[in-house]
Design a protein around this motif. Structure first.
Motif, PDB file in Angstrom:
ATOM      1  N   SER A  19       0.804  -1.220   0.000  1.00  0.00           N
ATOM      2  CA  SER A  19       0.000   0.000   0.000  1.00  0.00           C
ATOM      3  C   SER A  19       0.838   1.272   0.000  1.00  0.00           C
ATOM      4  CB  SER A  19      -0.918  -0.001   1.227  1.00  0.00           C
ATOM      5  OG  SER A  19      -1.599   1.216   1.332  1.00  0.00           O
ATOM      6  N   LYS A  20       0.742   2.006  -1.086  1.00  0.00           N
ATOM      7  CA  LYS A  20       1.374   3.327  -1.148  1.00  0.00           C
ATOM      8  C   LYS A  20       0.565   4.340  -0.341  1.00  0.00           C
ATOM      9  CE  LYS A  20       5.075   3.075  -3.689  1.00  0.00           C
ATOM     10  NZ  LYS A  20       6.363   3.405  -3.126  1.00  0.00           N
ATOM     11  N   SER A  21      -0.745   4.122  -0.174  1.00  0.00           N
ATOM     12  CA  SER A  21      -1.559   5.084   0.582  1.00  0.00           C
ATOM     13  C   SER A  21      -1.167   5.096   2.056  1.00  0.00           C
ATOM     14  CB  SER A  21      -3.055   4.808   0.422  1.00  0.00           C
ATOM     15  OG  SER A  21      -3.428   3.613   1.057  1.00  0.00           O
ATOM     16  N   ILE A  22      -0.795   3.951   2.602  1.00  0.00           N
ATOM     17  CA  ILE A  22      -0.327   3.924   3.987  1.00  0.00           C
ATOM     18  C   ILE A  22       0.985   4.693   4.088  1.00  0.00           C
ATOM     19  CG2 ILE A  22       0.533   2.459   5.860  1.00  0.00           C
ATOM     20  CD1 ILE A  22      -1.537   0.363   4.969  1.00  0.00           C
ATOM     21  N   GLU A  23       1.841   4.524   3.111  1.00  0.00           N
ATOM     22  CA  GLU A  23       3.095   5.280   3.090  1.00  0.00           C
ATOM     23  C   GLU A  23       2.808   6.783   3.055  1.00  0.00           C
ATOM     24  OE1 GLU A  23       7.245   5.628   0.546  1.00  0.00           O
ATOM     25  OE2 GLU A  23       5.484   4.754  -0.418  1.00  0.00           O
ATOM     26  N   GLN A  24       1.866   7.204   2.231  1.00  0.00           N
ATOM     27  CA  GLN A  24       1.539   8.627   2.139  1.00  0.00           C
ATOM     28  C   GLN A  24       0.954   9.147   3.459  1.00  0.00           C
ATOM     29  OE1 GLN A  24       2.564  10.596  -0.329  1.00  0.00           O
ATOM     30  NE2 GLN A  24       3.541   8.721  -1.027  1.00  0.00           N
ATOM     31  N   ARG A  25       0.114   8.352   4.104  1.00  0.00           N
ATOM     32  CA  ARG A  25      -0.431   8.758   5.408  1.00  0.00           C
ATOM     33  C   ARG A  25       0.677   8.844   6.449  1.00  0.00           C
ATOM     34  NH1 ARG A  25      -5.587   5.095   6.513  1.00  0.00           N
ATOM     35  NH2 ARG A  25      -5.086   3.972   4.627  1.00  0.00           N
ATOM     36  N   PHE A  26       1.629   7.925   6.366  1.00  0.00           N
ATOM     37  CA  PHE A  26       2.752   7.957   7.299  1.00  0.00           C
ATOM     38  C   PHE A  26       3.592   9.219   7.089  1.00  0.00           C
ATOM     39  CE2 PHE A  26       7.159   6.984   8.414  1.00  0.00           C
ATOM     40  CZ  PHE A  26       6.993   6.757   9.777  1.00  0.00           C
ATOM     41  N   ILE A  27       3.837   9.577   5.850  1.00  0.00           N
ATOM     42  CA  ILE A  27       4.602  10.797   5.560  1.00  0.00           C
ATOM     43  C   ILE A  27       3.867  12.016   6.111  1.00  0.00           C
ATOM     44  CG2 ILE A  27       5.412  12.298   3.687  1.00  0.00           C
ATOM     45  CD1 ILE A  27       6.035   9.667   2.128  1.00  0.00           C
ATOM     46  N   ALA A  28       2.553  12.046   5.972  1.00  0.00           N
ATOM     47  CA  ALA A  28       1.763  13.146   6.541  1.00  0.00           C
ATOM     48  C   ALA A  28       1.888  13.160   8.060  1.00  0.00           C
ATOM     49  CB  ALA A  28       0.304  13.027   6.123  1.00  0.00           C
ATOM     50  N   LEU A  29       1.893  11.995   8.676  1.00  0.00           N
ATOM     51  CA  LEU A  29       2.070  11.905  10.128  1.00  0.00           C
ATOM     52  C   LEU A  29       3.420  12.477  10.542  1.00  0.00           C
ATOM     53  CD1 LEU A  29       1.191  10.824  12.939  1.00  0.00           C
ATOM     54  CD2 LEU A  29       2.170   8.621  12.271  1.00  0.00           C
ATOM     55  N   LEU A  30       4.455  12.179   9.783  1.00  0.00           N
ATOM     56  CA  LEU A  30       5.788  12.700  10.100  1.00  0.00           C
ATOM     57  C   LEU A  30       5.821  14.230  10.073  1.00  0.00           C
ATOM     58  CD1 LEU A  30       8.216  10.318   8.179  1.00  0.00           C
ATOM     59  CD2 LEU A  30       7.694  10.346  10.630  1.00  0.00           C
ATOM     60  N   GLY A  31       4.977  14.833   9.270  1.00  0.00           N
ATOM     61  CA  GLY A  31       4.941  16.288   9.171  1.00  0.00           C
ATOM     62  C   GLY A  31       4.089  16.955  10.235  1.00  0.00           C
TER      63      GLY A  31
END
Length: 187
Positions: free
Chosen positions: A94-106
């Motif tokens: 899942s790339k969407s989980i990766e994108q949500r994780f990147i948003a969390l990091l910010g």
């Protein structure tokens, strides 16, 4: 990991076994700012250092961790939230989980609580435990209003943990710099 963090997670684990009503109050507390839901006080406040003020980062971290634990009372030492999310992203491809994780990091300290709830919900959906004592220590750092350098260190470590779990074929280094400490009473 601090003894205070381990003791707190042990307390929450006992509540999960013996007092499901307590977990319901702690889950409900996630709808409020950390430390602002009075029904959660009996389960958390005894772990707040005496000299802490209402907005102390460590106090907020305790309440936030308690609520997140109540959502998914599956603790396992060593599996950080970031590595657990990376494992799920790899498993689901899942790339969407990766994108949500990147948003969390910010996330900044004020928005972090709202962003962590869906992250832990992903753990629930995949029955993936995480190390809540480690999460508590990280939140104690991340929630500091003027701790940008330490917060960046936590973000970088979370990114490493996520991508090492997400990409098992990577050549991950074994060394890690010394970690800033979360002061439980100086905040």
């Amino acid at each position: 990991m601090s003894e205070a963090a381990r003791s707190f997670i042990s307390h929450l684990s006992e509540l999960a076994v013996h007092d499901p009503g307590a977990l319901a109050h702690l889950r409900r507390s996630l709808g409020f700012a950390p430390g602002a839901f009075p029904r959660a006080y009996p389960y958390v406040e005894r772990f707040v250092p005496r000299d802490s003020h209402a907005d102390a980062p460590w106090r907020k971290a305790l309440y936030l961790t308690a609520g997140l634990f109540a959502l998914h009372p599956e603790h396992r030492d060593g599996d950080t939230l970031a590595s657990a999310l990376g494992t799920i992203a790899r498993r689901r491809e899942s790339k969407s989980i990766e994108q949500r994780f990147i948003a969390l990091l910010g996330a900044e300290p004020d928005s972090l609580p709202k962003m962590l709830r869906p992250a832990v919900s992903l753990l629930v959906a995949d029955d993936q435990p995480c190390d809540f004592a480690h999460l508590l220590a990280d939140l104690g750092i991340w929630l500091r209003p003027f701790g940008a350098d330490s917060r960046d260190w936590v973000r970088q470590r979370w990114a490493r943990d996520f991508y090492r779990a997400y990409d098992l074929d990577s050549d991950a280094g074994d060394s890690e710099p010394s970690r800033p400490t979360a002061s439980s009473s100086a905040d």
